[in-house]
Design a protein around this motif. Structure first.
Motif, PDB file in Angstrom:
ATOM      1  N   GLY A  37       0.813  -1.205   0.000  1.00 45.61           N
ATOM      2  CA  GLY A  37       0.000   0.000   0.000  1.00 45.61           C
ATOM      3  C   GLY A  37       0.848   1.257   0.000  1.00 45.61           C
ATOM      4  O   GLY A  37       2.036   1.246   0.336  1.00 45.61           O
ATOM      5  N   ALA A  38       0.221   2.362  -0.383  1.00 48.25           N
ATOM      6  CA  ALA A  38       0.886   3.659  -0.344  1.00 48.25           C
ATOM      7  C   ALA A  38       1.141   4.059   1.101  1.00 48.25           C
ATOM      8  O   ALA A  38       0.270   3.908   1.963  1.00 48.25           O
ATOM      9  CB  ALA A  38       0.033   4.707  -1.050  1.00 48.25           C
ATOM     10  N   HIS A 183      -3.721  -0.547  -9.443  1.00 48.65           N
ATOM     11  CA  HIS A 183      -2.806  -0.256  -8.342  1.00 48.65           C
ATOM     12  C   HIS A 183      -1.888   0.882  -8.762  1.00 48.65           C
ATOM     13  O   HIS A 183      -1.447   0.951  -9.914  1.00 48.65           O
ATOM     14  CB  HIS A 183      -2.003  -1.525  -8.026  1.00 48.65           C
ATOM     15  N   TYR A 184      -1.583   1.771  -7.838  1.00 48.80           N
ATOM     16  CA  TYR A 184      -0.808   2.968  -8.174  1.00 48.80           C
ATOM     17  C   TYR A 184       0.557   2.641  -8.770  1.00 48.80           C
ATOM     18  O   TYR A 184       1.120   3.428  -9.536  1.00 48.80           O
ATOM     19  CB  TYR A 184      -0.624   3.833  -6.924  1.00 48.80           C
ATOM     20  N   SER A 185       1.124   1.480  -8.447  1.00 43.81           N
ATOM     21  CA  SER A 185       2.458   1.133  -8.948  1.00 43.81           C
ATOM     22  C   SER A 185       2.479   0.983 -10.465  1.00 43.81           C
ATOM     23  O   SER A 185       3.500   1.265 -11.111  1.00 43.81           O
ATOM     24  CB  SER A 185       2.959  -0.157  -8.295  1.00 43.81           C
ATOM     25  N   PHE A 186       1.359   0.551 -11.049  1.00 47.27           N
ATOM     26  CA  PHE A 186       1.304   0.442 -12.511  1.00 47.27           C
ATOM     27  C   PHE A 186       1.481   1.812 -13.156  1.00 47.27           C
ATOM     28  O   PHE A 186       2.048   1.930 -14.247  1.00 47.27           O
ATOM     29  CB  PHE A 186      -0.024  -0.181 -12.959  1.00 47.27           C
ATOM     30  N   MET A 187       0.990   2.854 -12.502  1.00 46.91           N
ATOM     31  CA  MET A 187       1.110   4.206 -13.043  1.00 46.91           C
ATOM     32  C   MET A 187       2.564   4.679 -13.014  1.00 46.91           C
ATOM     33  O   MET A 187       3.059   5.287 -13.973  1.00 46.91           O
ATOM     34  CB  MET A 187       0.224   5.166 -12.256  1.00 46.91           C
ATOM     35  N   GLN A 217      18.055   5.824  -5.897  1.00 44.88           N
ATOM     36  CA  GLN A 217      18.370   6.049  -4.500  1.00 44.88           C
ATOM     37  C   GLN A 217      17.276   5.420  -3.648  1.00 44.88           C
ATOM     38  O   GLN A 217      16.363   4.785  -4.178  1.00 44.88           O
ATOM     39  CB  GLN A 217      18.509   7.550  -4.230  1.00 44.88           C
ATOM     40  N   ALA A 218      17.367   5.603  -2.347  1.00 43.05           N
ATOM     41  CA  ALA A 218      16.443   4.908  -1.447  1.00 43.05           C
ATOM     42  C   ALA A 218      14.991   5.267  -1.694  1.00 43.05           C
ATOM     43  O   ALA A 218      14.105   4.420  -1.573  1.00 43.05           O
ATOM     44  CB  ALA A 218      16.820   5.201   0.007  1.00 43.05           C
ATOM     45  N   ARG A 219      14.730   6.539  -2.051  1.00 46.48           N
ATOM     46  CA  ARG A 219      13.347   6.969  -2.235  1.00 46.48           C
ATOM     47  C   ARG A 219      13.039   7.417  -3.659  1.00 46.48           C
ATOM     48  O   ARG A 219      11.949   7.930  -3.917  1.00 46.48           O
ATOM     49  CB  ARG A 219      13.041   8.135  -1.284  1.00 46.48           C
ATOM     50  N   LEU A 362       9.288   1.420  -4.644  1.00 43.85           N
ATOM     51  CA  LEU A 362       7.892   1.447  -4.215  1.00 43.85           C
ATOM     52  C   LEU A 362       7.630   0.408  -3.128  1.00 43.85           C
ATOM     53  O   LEU A 362       6.890   0.659  -2.169  1.00 43.85           O
ATOM     54  CB  LEU A 362       6.973   1.199  -5.408  1.00 43.85           C
ATOM     55  N   ARG A 363       8.247  -0.753  -3.275  1.00 41.84           N
ATOM     56  CA  ARG A 363       8.068  -1.811  -2.281  1.00 41.84           C
ATOM     57  C   ARG A 363       8.684  -1.409  -0.938  1.00 41.84           C
ATOM     58  O   ARG A 363       8.091  -1.598   0.126  1.00 41.84           O
ATOM     59  CB  ARG A 363       8.696  -3.107  -2.795  1.00 41.84           C
ATOM     60  N   ALA A 364       9.892  -0.825  -0.991  1.00 41.39           N
ATOM     61  CA  ALA A 364      10.608  -0.484   0.236  1.00 41.39           C
ATOM     62  C   ALA A 364       9.976   0.682   0.982  1.00 41.39           C
ATOM     63  O   ALA A 364      10.037   0.740   2.217  1.00 41.39           O
ATOM     64  CB  ALA A 364      12.066  -0.167  -0.096  1.00 41.39           C
ATOM     65  N   ASN A 365       9.361   1.610   0.266  1.00 43.53           N
ATOM     66  CA  ASN A 365       8.794   2.799   0.905  1.00 43.53           C
ATOM     67  C   ASN A 365       7.312   2.666   1.224  1.00 43.53           C
ATOM     68  O   ASN A 365       6.770   3.490   1.959  1.00 43.53           O
ATOM     69  CB  ASN A 365       9.019   4.021   0.013  1.00 43.53           C
ATOM     70  N   GLY A 366       6.663   1.645   0.659  1.00 40.61           N
ATOM     71  CA  GLY A 366       5.252   1.441   0.929  1.00 40.61           C
ATOM     72  C   GLY A 366       5.028   0.642   2.202  1.00 40.61           C
ATOM     73  O   GLY A 366       5.958   0.357   2.966  1.00 40.61           O
TER      74      GLY A 366
END
Length: 384
Positions: A37-38, A183-187, A217-219, A362-366
């Motif tokens: 998730g976001a 899902h937002y990741s597709f965008m 980078q990380a983000r 996206l995976r690491a920050n979600g």
């Protein structure tokens, strides 16, 4: 850079097989990105400012949390949990009175922080009412209403995105607001991966994108592409949009695209230009609890040409072109989401390292999506 999905797959290790219910990819053993998730600890746009009129309440949502926006008599916008503490009737159906929002059912009145200010029929001897409902930190900027759905103590320490071109005399802004059923990741993947231009061949002709460089980078993930038009008919709106910065046609363009979690930007600079011909800022805000639908907000800041009024005349053509490109992208990402829904897992075989990188960001920050028991997810609160 972290080890990618493809590197793991090619490392000689046998793939770990997991059921879709585990939330892990059957190929890599990583948490399925579409089950991430976001992160709520950021400012997210949830409405256009002009849609929240003085004295009116508006329904919106973030990741299954229903939110009622209302603009008080003073002009301030407030954001409350969209359920009356009394009978759970949506407060977005209520009536704005001065600085308060009154439920349409029994007329309980709420202040902008969610606390109850009045229950009309409550006598002194009656039991005291509950605290009220959740109030969200809210800010207005760039013609949008932002809420902070995460830890409210972090809101003051978290900056809104910086958009120096917005409001600049050198640029004029076109605003987009559309629901996309994915899902937002597709965008994020769609905009960052410019190898999909074949999808837009009917409006941009034949384009040859060349990845110049990228940085992870990380983000964030940033990529620069060189774009050359090598054949086919190019839409007039596309021509106008790409050449506003130079007045020249046929030049190659350099596109810089950046996912800076949770937002995304794109700058197009024609060759020999001193400034971007346009700058795009976008946010993809999940609406339902499962986060399979998002609301895309976009600000397209277009450079004004030297000829006064020329951009005003070109505006309808540029708008028509961008709407068509967005419609084609939406068709593709919604098809990706349907495939995920049918298969119950992510079976993508991605080969582009850049997309593997943005997936990891996206995976690491979600935040992992937790199963919801006994509660139905909220549907789309805003129409397309």
């Amino acid at each position: 850079m972290t080890e990618t999905d493809s590197e793991r797959a090619g490392s000689g290790r046998q793939p770990v097989h997991h059921s879709p219910e585990s939330g892990l990819s059957p190929e890599s053993g990583l948490l399925d990105l579409r089950r991430v998730g976001a992160n709520p600890d950021f400012w997210y746009p949830v409405a256009l400012s002009r849609k929240v009129r003085t004295g009116q309440a508006v329904a919106t949502a973030f990741a299954g949390e229903r939110i009622a926006l209302y603009r008080a008599e003073s002009g301030a916008v407030h954001a409350l949990e969209d359920r009356c503490a009394h009978r759970q009737v949506p407060l977005s159906m209520g009536v704005v009175e001065g600085e308060t929002l009154r439920c349409c059912y029994h007329a309980w009145a709420y202040r902008g922080d969610g606390r109850i200010s009045q229950i009309p029929y409550l006598s002194k001897g009656d039991g005291r009412p509950p605290r009220g409902v959740r109030g969200y930190p809210v800010r207005e900027a760039y013609g949008l209403v932002f809420v902070f759905p995460g830890d409210p103590e972090k809101a003051a320490l978290t900056a809104l995105p910086e958009l120096p071109a917005f409001g600049s005399a050198a640029y004029k802004t076109m605003t987009f607001s559309r629901t996309v059923r994915c899902h937002y990741s597709f965008m994020h993947e769609n905009l960052l991966d410019m190898n999909h231009q074949f999808l837009h061949r009917g409006v941009v002709g034949k384009l040859r994108p060349q990845l110049l460089d990228s940085r992870t980078q990380a983000r964030s993930v940033e990529a620069r592409y060189l774009f050359e038009h090598v054949g086919g008919k190019r839409n007039r709106g596309a021509e106008l949009l790409a050449t506003e910065g130079t007045g020249r046609r046929g030049s190659a363009d350099v596109l810089t695209i950046r996912t800076d979690y949770p937002y995304q930007t794109l700058d197009l600079v024609p060759q020999h230009a001193e400034r971007p011909a346009f700058r795009l800022w976008a946010a993809y805000v999940p609406e339902d609890a499962e986060q399979r639908t998002c609301h895309a907000y976009g600000l397209l800041m277009i450079a004004k040409p030297r000829v006064p009024g020329a951009l005003h005349l070109a505006w309808p053509l540029i708008r028509r072109f961008t709407e068509r490109v967005f419609a084609e992208d939406r068709m593709a990402v919604e098809a990706e989401q349907r495939a995920w829904d049918e298969q119950g897992e992510d079976r993508n075989h991605e080969v582009f390292p850049l997309i593997l990188d943005v997936r990891e960001v996206l995976r690491a920050n979600g935040v992992p999506l937790l199963p919801r028991s006994g509660a139905a997810g909220c549907g789309s609160a805003m129409g397309a």
